[in-house]
Design a protein around this motif. Structure first.
Motif, PDB file in Angstrom:
ATOM      1  N   LYS A 114       2.359   1.749  -3.557  1.00 28.42           N
ATOM      2  CA  LYS A 114       1.353   2.037  -4.445  1.00 28.42           C
ATOM      3  C   LYS A 114       1.176   3.571  -4.241  1.00 28.42           C
ATOM      4  O   LYS A 114       0.941   4.372  -5.224  1.00 28.42           O
ATOM      5  CB  LYS A 114       0.165   1.326  -4.292  1.00 28.42           C
ATOM      6  CG  LYS A 114      -0.868   1.495  -5.341  1.00 28.42           C
ATOM      7  CD  LYS A 114      -2.137   0.712  -5.018  1.00 28.42           C
ATOM      8  CE  LYS A 114      -3.243   0.583  -6.119  1.00 28.42           C
ATOM      9  NZ  LYS A 114      -4.226  -0.183  -5.638  1.00 28.42           N
ATOM     10  N   ASN A 115       0.891   4.041  -2.935  1.00 24.95           N
ATOM     11  CA  ASN A 115       0.674   5.375  -2.695  1.00 24.95           C
ATOM     12  C   ASN A 115       1.541   6.474  -2.900  1.00 24.95           C
ATOM     13  O   ASN A 115       1.384   7.493  -3.383  1.00 24.95           O
ATOM     14  CB  ASN A 115       0.021   5.434  -1.242  1.00 24.95           C
ATOM     15  CG  ASN A 115      -1.447   4.911  -1.214  1.00 24.95           C
ATOM     16  OD1 ASN A 115      -2.257   4.995  -2.232  1.00 24.95           O
ATOM     17  ND2 ASN A 115      -1.712   4.586  -0.115  1.00 24.95           N
ATOM     18  N   LEU A 121       0.790  -1.356  -0.061  1.00 28.19           N
ATOM     19  CA  LEU A 121       0.022  -0.117  -0.149  1.00 28.19           C
ATOM     20  C   LEU A 121       0.889   1.239  -0.068  1.00 28.19           C
ATOM     21  O   LEU A 121       0.535   2.242  -0.795  1.00 28.19           O
ATOM     22  CB  LEU A 121      -0.844   0.101   1.196  1.00 28.19           C
ATOM     23  CG  LEU A 121      -1.832  -1.008   1.212  1.00 28.19           C
ATOM     24  CD1 LEU A 121      -2.835  -1.123   2.614  1.00 28.19           C
ATOM     25  CD2 LEU A 121      -2.845  -0.902   0.034  1.00 28.19           C
ATOM     26  N   MET A 122       1.776   1.224   0.748  1.00 20.59           N
ATOM     27  CA  MET A 122       2.903   2.349   0.898  1.00 20.59           C
ATOM     28  C   MET A 122       3.671   2.372  -0.532  1.00 20.59           C
ATOM     29  O   MET A 122       3.615   3.884  -0.934  1.00 20.59           O
ATOM     30  CB  MET A 122       3.830   2.256   1.975  1.00 20.59           C
ATOM     31  CG  MET A 122       3.367   2.307   3.190  1.00 20.59           C
ATOM     32  SD  MET A 122       4.442   2.146   4.739  1.00 20.59           S
ATOM     33  CE  MET A 122       5.369   0.916   4.262  1.00 20.59           C
ATOM     34  N   ARG A 150       1.590   6.963  -6.654  1.00 18.56           N
ATOM     35  CA  ARG A 150       0.821   7.893  -6.945  1.00 18.56           C
ATOM     36  C   ARG A 150       1.070   9.136  -6.506  1.00 18.56           C
ATOM     37  O   ARG A 150       0.941  10.360  -7.497  1.00 18.56           O
ATOM     38  CB  ARG A 150      -0.469   7.385  -6.302  1.00 18.56           C
ATOM     39  CG  ARG A 150      -1.376   6.207  -7.200  1.00 18.56           C
ATOM     40  CD  ARG A 150      -2.336   5.929  -6.569  1.00 18.56           C
ATOM     41  NE  ARG A 150      -3.359   4.862  -7.088  1.00 18.56           N
ATOM     42  CZ  ARG A 150      -4.163   4.114  -6.589  1.00 18.56           C
ATOM     43  NH1 ARG A 150      -4.839   4.645  -5.450  1.00 18.56           N
ATOM     44  NH2 ARG A 150      -4.528   3.192  -7.465  1.00 18.56           N
ATOM     45  N   ALA A 151       1.619   9.352  -5.328  1.00 19.13           N
ATOM     46  CA  ALA A 151       2.037  10.775  -4.958  1.00 19.13           C
ATOM     47  C   ALA A 151       3.219  11.496  -5.773  1.00 19.13           C
ATOM     48  O   ALA A 151       3.186  12.542  -6.235  1.00 19.13           O
ATOM     49  CB  ALA A 151       2.383  10.757  -3.638  1.00 19.13           C
TER      50      ALA A 151
END
Length: 187
Positions: free
Chosen positions: A119-120, A116-117, A123-124
């Motif tokens: 992936k985010n 999750l980290m 995106r960031a």
């Protein structure tokens, strides 16, 4: 406390948690945990962590439990040693023991959060690149220059109708602002 002593104390914390797990299994099943088969668990109910058709698997055996125990000691000792090497002045035996107790759980939680980290973070980073590109395009449009991404084949150069055509712009870079004597201050 040095990192090696803290790692040993953390491994003792992991071993104590492993001992608690074995004690609970012996109390619940009335036999050693490596002799417990999944179809002999009373009451036979479907658990969330059991995949279909795993209910009838054979008992794992004592070798599997020893490997799991050694790996728990390794994880507990390694994480405690890393924390003690990072924060040597605040690591005492109680802290090292508690880190060893919770090391396996902490590593499990982190490994579930890493995808999750990543992936985010991707995106960031992508969002930041897009924001910067949009800001640059808006700045170019406001200054009257064509957007480099929308070139029509013409070579970008000074605009013939602009008041600054043919006159050089003053250099406002860092080198122009430095003191010639080498002081580095703004002129």
């Amino acid at each position: 406390m040095d990192w090696f002593t803290a790692a040993v104390v953390g491994a003792v914390g992991g071993a104590s948690l492993e001992a608690v797990d074995v004690i609970k299994a012996i109390k619940w099943h009335r036999q050693m945990p490596w002799n417990v088969q999944s179809d002999t668990i009373d009451p036979p109910q479907r658990r969330a962590n059991v995949r279909p058709q795993e209910e009838h698997l054979p008992a794992p055996g004592w070798k599997a439990y020893w490997v799991a125990g050694v790996l728990r000691l390794l994880v507990s000792g390694a994480l405690t040693g890393v924390v003690a090497a990072t924060y040597p002045q605040s690591t005492n035996p109680l802290v090292a023991f508690l880190i060893g107790l919770g090391a396996l759980s902490a590593v499990q939680q982190v490994t579930t959060l890493v995808p999750l980290m990543v992936k985010n973070a991707g995106r960031a980073a992508l969002g930041g690149v897009v924001d910067v590109a949009q800001q640059q395009a808006q700045a170019l449009q406001q200054s009257g220059q064509p957007d480099p991404g929308q070139s029509n084949g013409a070579v970008p150069g000074p605009q013939t109708g602009s008041p600054s055509a043919g006159s050089p712009r003053p250099d406002t870079g860092v080198a122009a602002q430095q003191d010639p004597a080498g002081g580095g201050g703004a002129a």
